[in-house]
Scaffold this motif. Sequence first.
Motif, PDB file in Angstrom:
ATOM      1  N   LEU A 138       7.701   6.622  12.501  1.00 22.24           N
ATOM      2  CA  LEU A 138       5.812   6.192  12.155  1.00 22.24           C
ATOM      3  C   LEU A 138       6.033   4.456  11.983  1.00 22.24           C
ATOM      4  O   LEU A 138       6.954   3.793  11.292  1.00 22.24           O
ATOM      5  N   PRO A 139       5.175   3.029  12.242  1.00 25.58           N
ATOM      6  CA  PRO A 139       4.406   2.251  11.633  1.00 25.58           C
ATOM      7  C   PRO A 139       4.537   2.508  10.245  1.00 25.58           C
ATOM      8  O   PRO A 139       3.975   3.386   9.572  1.00 25.58           O
ATOM      9  N   VAL A 140       4.781   1.798   9.208  1.00 24.88           N
ATOM     10  CA  VAL A 140       4.446   1.374   8.102  1.00 24.88           C
ATOM     11  C   VAL A 140       3.142   1.891   7.620  1.00 24.88           C
ATOM     12  O   VAL A 140       2.706   2.518   7.364  1.00 24.88           O
ATOM     13  N   GLU A 141       2.250   1.414   8.321  1.00 26.19           N
ATOM     14  CA  GLU A 141       0.550   1.769   8.648  1.00 26.19           C
ATOM     15  C   GLU A 141       0.233   3.264   9.294  1.00 26.19           C
ATOM     16  O   GLU A 141      -0.443   3.908   8.417  1.00 26.19           O
ATOM     17  N   GLY A 142       1.090   3.974   9.894  1.00 27.43           N
ATOM     18  CA  GLY A 142       1.268   5.529   9.659  1.00 27.43           C
ATOM     19  C   GLY A 142       1.590   5.596   8.956  1.00 27.43           C
ATOM     20  O   GLY A 142       1.013   7.002   8.241  1.00 27.43           O
ATOM     21  N   THR A 191      -0.801   8.664   6.758  1.00 24.01           N
ATOM     22  CA  THR A 191       0.215  10.341   6.676  1.00 24.01           C
ATOM     23  C   THR A 191      -0.571  10.350   4.326  1.00 24.01           C
ATOM     24  O   THR A 191      -0.736  11.277   4.354  1.00 24.01           O
ATOM     25  N   ILE A 192       0.044   9.962   4.089  1.00 23.41           N
ATOM     26  CA  ILE A 192       0.323   9.476   2.027  1.00 23.41           C
ATOM     27  C   ILE A 192      -1.259   9.730   2.317  1.00 23.41           C
ATOM     28  O   ILE A 192      -1.911  10.499   0.973  1.00 23.41           O
ATOM     29  N   LYS A 199       1.299  -0.738   0.064  1.00 23.66           N
ATOM     30  CA  LYS A 199      -0.215  -0.267  -0.539  1.00 23.66           C
ATOM     31  C   LYS A 199       0.904   1.293  -0.084  1.00 23.66           C
ATOM     32  O   LYS A 199       0.786   1.755  -0.780  1.00 23.66           O
ATOM     33  N   LEU A 200       2.292   1.497   0.824  1.00 22.13           N
ATOM     34  CA  LEU A 200       3.122   2.460   1.266  1.00 22.13           C
ATOM     35  C   LEU A 200       3.732   2.246  -0.640  1.00 22.13           C
ATOM     36  O   LEU A 200       3.580   3.719  -0.610  1.00 22.13           O
ATOM     37  N   ARG A 232      -8.017   4.318  -4.587  1.00 21.59           N
ATOM     38  CA  ARG A 232      -9.568   4.954  -3.835  1.00 21.59           C
ATOM     39  C   ARG A 232     -10.153   4.700  -2.653  1.00 21.59           C
ATOM     40  O   ARG A 232     -10.533   4.909  -1.529  1.00 21.59           O
ATOM     41  N   LYS A 233      -9.609   3.188  -2.743  1.00 25.83           N
ATOM     42  CA  LYS A 233     -10.129   2.314  -1.963  1.00 25.83           C
ATOM     43  C   LYS A 233      -9.025   2.372  -0.230  1.00 25.83           C
ATOM     44  O   LYS A 233      -9.699   2.099   0.687  1.00 25.83           O
ATOM     45  N   ILE A 234      -8.010   2.224  -0.555  1.00 27.07           N
ATOM     46  CA  ILE A 234      -7.239   2.673   0.590  1.00 27.07           C
ATOM     47  C   ILE A 234      -7.149   3.801   1.143  1.00 27.07           C
ATOM     48  O   ILE A 234      -7.592   4.614   2.593  1.00 27.07           O
ATOM     49  N   ILE A 235      -7.465   4.584   0.436  1.00 23.59           N
ATOM     50  CA  ILE A 235      -7.918   6.040   0.677  1.00 23.59           C
ATOM     51  C   ILE A 235      -9.311   6.020   1.784  1.00 23.59           C
ATOM     52  O   ILE A 235      -9.530   6.671   3.344  1.00 23.59           O
ATOM     53  N   GLU A 236     -10.344   5.665   1.179  1.00 22.08           N
ATOM     54  CA  GLU A 236     -11.248   5.344   1.336  1.00 22.08           C
ATOM     55  C   GLU A 236     -11.514   4.193   2.939  1.00 22.08           C
ATOM     56  O   GLU A 236     -12.579   4.809   3.837  1.00 22.08           O
ATOM     57  N   ASP A 237     -10.839   3.527   2.724  1.00 20.95           N
ATOM     58  CA  ASP A 237     -11.018   2.333   3.891  1.00 20.95           C
ATOM     59  C   ASP A 237      -9.651   3.068   5.071  1.00 20.95           C
ATOM     60  O   ASP A 237     -10.324   3.289   6.426  1.00 20.95           O
TER      61      ASP A 237
END
Length: 93
Positions: free
Chosen positions: A47-51, A55-56, A6-7, A73-78
């Motif tokens: 930050l951990p990867v999820e953080g 942020t992005i 994701k990152l 879009r899905k990552i942003i909406e999640d």
Amino acid sequence: MKSEKKLKLLEETITQQGYKVRYEKGNFTGGHCRLRDNNIVVVNKFLPVEGKVYTIARVLSKLTPCRYTPDVRKIIEDFGFNTSNQLPLIDDE
């Protein structure tokens, strides 16, 4: 999708939008700014990867979503961010 993937996807997307991603140390979460003629996203490198993904994704949620893939879009909406009614990218004048 794994957090590292994701990152990477979000980093590629934000770079295509004209931003540079910088990982810096400090007492902050991160965000975007304009430094001279550069659009920059600054992310706390501790930050951990999820953080970092959060942020992005938060910055991407404020830009024009028409160029985003369905995965982005899905990552942003999640994360609870909306991908409509966005601000345009700051263009060079």
